[in-house]
Design a protein around this motif. Structure first.
Motif, short mmCIF file in Angstrom:
data_model
loop_
_atom_site.label_atom_id
_atom_site.label_comp_id
_atom_site.label_asym_id
_atom_site.label_seq_id
_atom_site.Cartn_x
_atom_site.Cartn_y
_atom_site.Cartn_z
N ASN A 167 24.90 -4.03 31.95
CA ASN A 167 23.96 -3.95 33.06
C ASN A 167 22.76 -4.77 32.61
O ASN A 167 22.28 -4.59 31.48
CB ASN A 167 23.56 -2.50 33.33
CG ASN A 167 22.44 -2.39 34.32
OD1 ASN A 167 21.27 -2.42 33.96
ND2 ASN A 167 22.78 -2.26 35.59
N THR A 219 19.71 -4.61 33.02
CA THR A 219 18.54 -3.84 32.61
C THR A 219 18.84 -2.91 31.44
O THR A 219 18.07 -2.83 30.50
CB THR A 219 18.02 -2.99 33.80
OG1 THR A 219 17.76 -3.86 34.89
CG2 THR A 219 16.75 -2.24 33.44
N LYS A 220 19.97 -2.23 31.50
CA LYS A 220 20.27 -1.19 30.52
C LYS A 220 21.13 -1.66 29.36
O LYS A 220 21.35 -0.93 28.41
CB LYS A 220 20.94 -0.01 31.22
CG LYS A 220 20.02 0.58 32.26
CD LYS A 220 20.51 1.86 32.80
CE LYS A 220 19.46 2.40 33.76
NZ LYS A 220 19.54 3.79 33.96
N ASP A 275 25.54 6.36 35.14
CA ASP A 275 24.42 5.60 35.72
C ASP A 275 24.60 5.42 37.23
O ASP A 275 23.63 5.50 37.98
CB ASP A 275 24.29 4.25 35.01
CG ASP A 275 22.95 3.61 35.26
OD1 ASP A 275 21.91 4.24 34.97
OD2 ASP A 275 22.93 2.47 35.77
N PHE A 319 22.08 6.87 40.04
CA PHE A 319 21.55 6.00 41.10
C PHE A 319 21.75 6.65 42.48
O PHE A 319 20.85 6.63 43.32
CB PHE A 319 22.24 4.64 41.03
CG PHE A 319 21.70 3.61 41.98
CD1 PHE A 319 20.45 3.04 41.79
CD2 PHE A 319 22.47 3.18 43.05
CE1 PHE A 319 19.96 2.07 42.65
CE2 PHE A 319 21.99 2.21 43.93
CZ PHE A 319 20.73 1.65 43.73
N ARG A 376 22.62 -1.86 42.12
CA ARG A 376 22.75 -2.00 40.68
C ARG A 376 24.12 -2.60 40.43
O ARG A 376 25.07 -2.30 41.15
CB ARG A 376 22.74 -0.63 40.02
CG ARG A 376 21.50 -0.34 39.30
CD ARG A 376 21.56 0.99 38.60
NE ARG A 376 20.22 1.55 38.72
CZ ARG A 376 19.85 2.72 38.27
NH1 ARG A 376 20.72 3.50 37.68
NH2 ARG A 376 18.62 3.12 38.41
N TYR A 377 24.22 -3.41 39.39
CA TYR A 377 25.54 -3.94 39.07
C TYR A 377 25.79 -3.93 37.58
O TYR A 377 24.87 -3.87 36.76
CB TYR A 377 25.76 -5.33 39.68
CG TYR A 377 25.01 -6.46 39.01
CD1 TYR A 377 25.58 -7.16 37.95
CD2 TYR A 377 23.75 -6.85 39.44
CE1 TYR A 377 24.92 -8.21 37.34
CE2 TYR A 377 23.08 -7.90 38.85
CZ TYR A 377 23.67 -8.58 37.80
OH TYR A 377 23.01 -9.61 37.20
N TYR A 378 27.09 -3.98 37.28
CA TYR A 378 27.59 -3.95 35.91
C TYR A 378 28.73 -4.97 35.86
O TYR A 378 29.41 -5.19 36.85
CB TYR A 378 28.14 -2.57 35.57
CG TYR A 378 27.24 -1.45 36.01
CD1 TYR A 378 26.34 -0.87 35.14
CD2 TYR A 378 27.29 -0.98 37.32
CE1 TYR A 378 25.50 0.15 35.56
CE2 TYR A 378 26.45 0.04 37.75
CZ TYR A 378 25.55 0.60 36.87
OH TYR A 378 24.72 1.59 37.28
#
Length: 158
Positions: free
Chosen positions: A5, A7-8, A19, A23, A62-64
């Protein structure tokens, strides 16, 4: 199976799923879509990238993603079917986790890197049928941004 991710950072499948749930819980009144798409880039080996996007309708996402390699694949057709298969496998993993939580109404879209223009137009019906036959909604270009935009962005470097 590890995902990134932006950010993470690095997350395993369990942490990514947690996560996603966090969310969703942050705004229970919103509607959500979970999209999964895989793209590939040929080279000495094939670079595959699978992306998972949780979209809070009208309020961001959000994406991964995960990158992995595969030996050369003889044809574009086989590569497209492999992309779809990787997305379906991931969708099945996440779907079973939602079911264990009692969320059986959560719809997952598979975003396919095929469209009416270009070399993939002849296999759209087959690959969409493969996805829908597995119980998931299928999106093709230009609506398959999970594969054609998010995953594609990370196939360029290995």
């Amino acid at each position: 199976m590890n995902f990134i991710n932006p950010t993470k950072g690095l997350l395993d499948l369990d942490k990514m799923f947690d996560d996603i749930i966090e969310f969703i819980r942050d705004d229970k009144n919103s509607r959500y879509k979970l999209m999964i798409g895989t793209d590939s880039q040929p080279g000495k080996v094939i670079c595959f990238v699978s992306a998972v996007i949780i979209y809070r309708e009208g309020k961001g996402a959000r994406y991964y993603y995960r990158k992995f390699q595969h030996k050369k694949i003889p044809s574009l057709r086989q590569r497209i079917f492999m992309e779809a298969n990787y997305s379906i496998e991931l969708a099945n993993l996440l779907s079973s986790r939602f079911e264990k939580m009692g969320k059986t109404d959560f719809n997952i879209e598979i975003h396919l890197d095929v469209g009416e223009n270009g070399m993939t137009k002849d296999i759209i019906k087959e690959v969409v049928g493969m996805v829908t036959g597995c119980g998931f909604d299928a999106q093709v270009k230009p609506d398959s941004y999970g594969a054609s935009k998010v995953a594609d962005k990370y196939t360029k470097s290995m």
